[in-house]
Write a protein that holds these residues in place. Structure first.
Motif, PDB file in Angstrom:
ATOM      1  N   LEU A 155      -5.966   4.100   8.676  1.00 37.34           N
ATOM      2  CA  LEU A 155      -7.255   4.674   9.048  1.00 37.34           C
ATOM      3  C   LEU A 155      -7.207   4.996  10.540  1.00 37.34           C
ATOM      4  O   LEU A 155      -7.794   4.315  11.372  1.00 37.34           O
ATOM      5  CB  LEU A 155      -8.391   3.708   8.736  1.00 37.34           C
ATOM      6  CG  LEU A 155      -9.813   4.263   8.864  1.00 37.34           C
ATOM      7  CD1 LEU A 155     -10.073   5.307   7.792  1.00 37.34           C
ATOM      8  CD2 LEU A 155     -10.840   3.139   8.775  1.00 37.34           C
ATOM      9  N   GLY A 156      -6.454   6.045  10.871  1.00 35.30           N
ATOM     10  CA  GLY A 156      -6.122   6.306  12.258  1.00 35.30           C
ATOM     11  C   GLY A 156      -4.882   5.516  12.635  1.00 35.30           C
ATOM     12  O   GLY A 156      -4.263   4.838  11.814  1.00 35.30           O
ATOM     13  N   GLY A 157      -4.505   5.575  13.892  1.00 35.42           N
ATOM     14  CA  GLY A 157      -3.327   4.841  14.344  1.00 35.42           C
ATOM     15  C   GLY A 157      -2.027   5.536  13.988  1.00 35.42           C
ATOM     16  O   GLY A 157      -2.011   6.641  13.436  1.00 35.42           O
ATOM     17  N   ASP A 158      -0.915   4.867  14.305  1.00 40.19           N
ATOM     18  CA  ASP A 158       0.419   5.445  14.132  1.00 40.19           C
ATOM     19  C   ASP A 158       1.191   4.843  12.966  1.00 40.19           C
ATOM     20  O   ASP A 158       2.299   5.273  12.676  1.00 40.19           O
ATOM     21  CB  ASP A 158       1.243   5.226  15.412  1.00 40.19           C
ATOM     22  CG  ASP A 158       0.525   5.717  16.655  1.00 40.19           C
ATOM     23  OD1 ASP A 158       0.068   6.875  16.633  1.00 40.19           O
ATOM     24  OD2 ASP A 158       0.408   4.944  17.627  1.00 40.19           O
ATOM     25  N   VAL A 159       0.625   3.828  12.306  1.00 41.81           N
ATOM     26  CA  VAL A 159       1.332   3.087  11.270  1.00 41.81           C
ATOM     27  C   VAL A 159       0.588   3.233   9.955  1.00 41.81           C
ATOM     28  O   VAL A 159      -0.646   3.171   9.924  1.00 41.81           O
ATOM     29  CB  VAL A 159       1.449   1.587  11.642  1.00 41.81           C
ATOM     30  CG1 VAL A 159       2.181   0.819  10.562  1.00 41.81           C
ATOM     31  CG2 VAL A 159       2.152   1.430  12.982  1.00 41.81           C
ATOM     32  N   LYS A 160       1.349   3.431   8.858  1.00 41.19           N
ATOM     33  CA  LYS A 160       0.732   3.616   7.543  1.00 41.19           C
ATOM     34  C   LYS A 160       1.475   2.771   6.506  1.00 41.19           C
ATOM     35  O   LYS A 160       2.653   2.978   6.262  1.00 41.19           O
ATOM     36  CB  LYS A 160       0.760   5.092   7.128  1.00 41.19           C
ATOM     37  CG  LYS A 160      -0.079   6.008   8.005  1.00 41.19           C
ATOM     38  CD  LYS A 160       0.010   7.455   7.535  1.00 41.19           C
ATOM     39  CE  LYS A 160      -0.930   8.357   8.325  1.00 41.19           C
ATOM     40  NZ  LYS A 160      -0.606   8.346   9.771  1.00 41.19           N
TER      41      LYS A 160
END
Length: 261
Positions: free
Chosen positions: A128-133
């Motif tokens: 939910l945003g950020g650089d990690v999924k």
């Protein structure tokens, strides 16, 4: 209804063990915070939602692990020296994580239970945003009995699985090293920190004196011995706590016989 908030900074040095000494491989600094909201479902069950925002900074010793490999005047992380998993996690990144946990708890004490059971099932979604999924699933269950008078017998089990949600291209794992599961002290007694699980062992090549290369296999003479963590893990434990007198209990002494798997 419960509400909680945390603000924290966590500094981690990851070591490999060569020749009985610790050598730092990477350093990770995490600054972040989280909010939690818990709602009761029954007398013993509750649902807890959370939101966590982390800012991670990961670095390597450039004098050891960097080189001008392409001879273009720019020093970069050298996969032959550091390994591609370490080079992959360098830099700064932000993690935005939504969590949901279902908790069932009938223990008679949170810190020193002697009877009852506790089970949790949780899921974390980063993306939910950020650089990690990723999606991370974890479960844990434990049960305590009072036996033979004041002896306490307990069984517990836990496990987890993480699935990366981004295709990071050829040569890159979908789950970063810093997001994986690691086992060892203190979760797994008798092993070193991050001492359980898959590892990268980089060997040294020596000369036998006649100009012939010899590959060193002695663990104390390896170039590196790095824990990689795992995308899944499981841990089981059986433990029998031996009762002591009141004075020893007040000092926090809890001798036990245990089996960790």
């Amino acid at each position: 209804i419960s509400f909680g908030a945390d603000i924290y900074r966590r500094d981690v040095n990851s070591f490999n063990f060569i020749g009985g000494s610790r050598n730092t491989t990477f350093e990770q600094t995490t600054t972040g915070g989280s909010l939690r909201l818990g709602v009761p479902l029954t007398e013993y069950a509750s649902l807890i939602g959370s939101y966590t925002l982390n800012f991670d900074q990961v670095s390597l010793d450039e004098d050891i692990y960097f080189s001008d490999f392409d001879r273009d005047g720019v020093r970069t992380c050298e996969p032959i020296r550091a390994g591609r998993y370490l080079c992959d996690v360098l830099g700064d990144r932000t993690s935005s994580i939504l969590g949901l946990n279902l908790v069932y708890n009938t223990l008679n004490s949170y810190y020193r239970p002697t009877r009852g059971e506790r089970a949790t099932l949780g899921v974390d979604f980063a993306g939910l945003g950020g650089d990690v999924k990723y999606v991370k699933l974890r479960g844990q269950a434990s049960k305590y009995w009072q036996v033979f008078g004041d002896f306490i017998f307990s069984l517990s089990a836990e496990g987890g699985y993480i699935k990366g949600l981004e295709d990071r291209g050829p040569g890159f794992d979908d789950v970063r090293l810093t997001d994986r599961f690691f086992l060892g002290e203190p979760q797994f007694r008798g092993f070193d920190i991050r001492g359980v699980g898959p590892r990268v062992l980089r060997q040294r090549e020596l000369d036998d004196g006649d100009g012939n290369p010899v590959l060193v296999t002695d663990r104390d003479q390896l170039l590196a011995d790095d824990a990689l963590g795992g995308n899944t893990y499981y841990l089981g434990r059986a433990e029998l706590e031996i009762p002591l007198g009141t004075g020893a209990r007040e000092l926090g002494l809890r001798p036990s016989v245990f089996l960790d798997v």
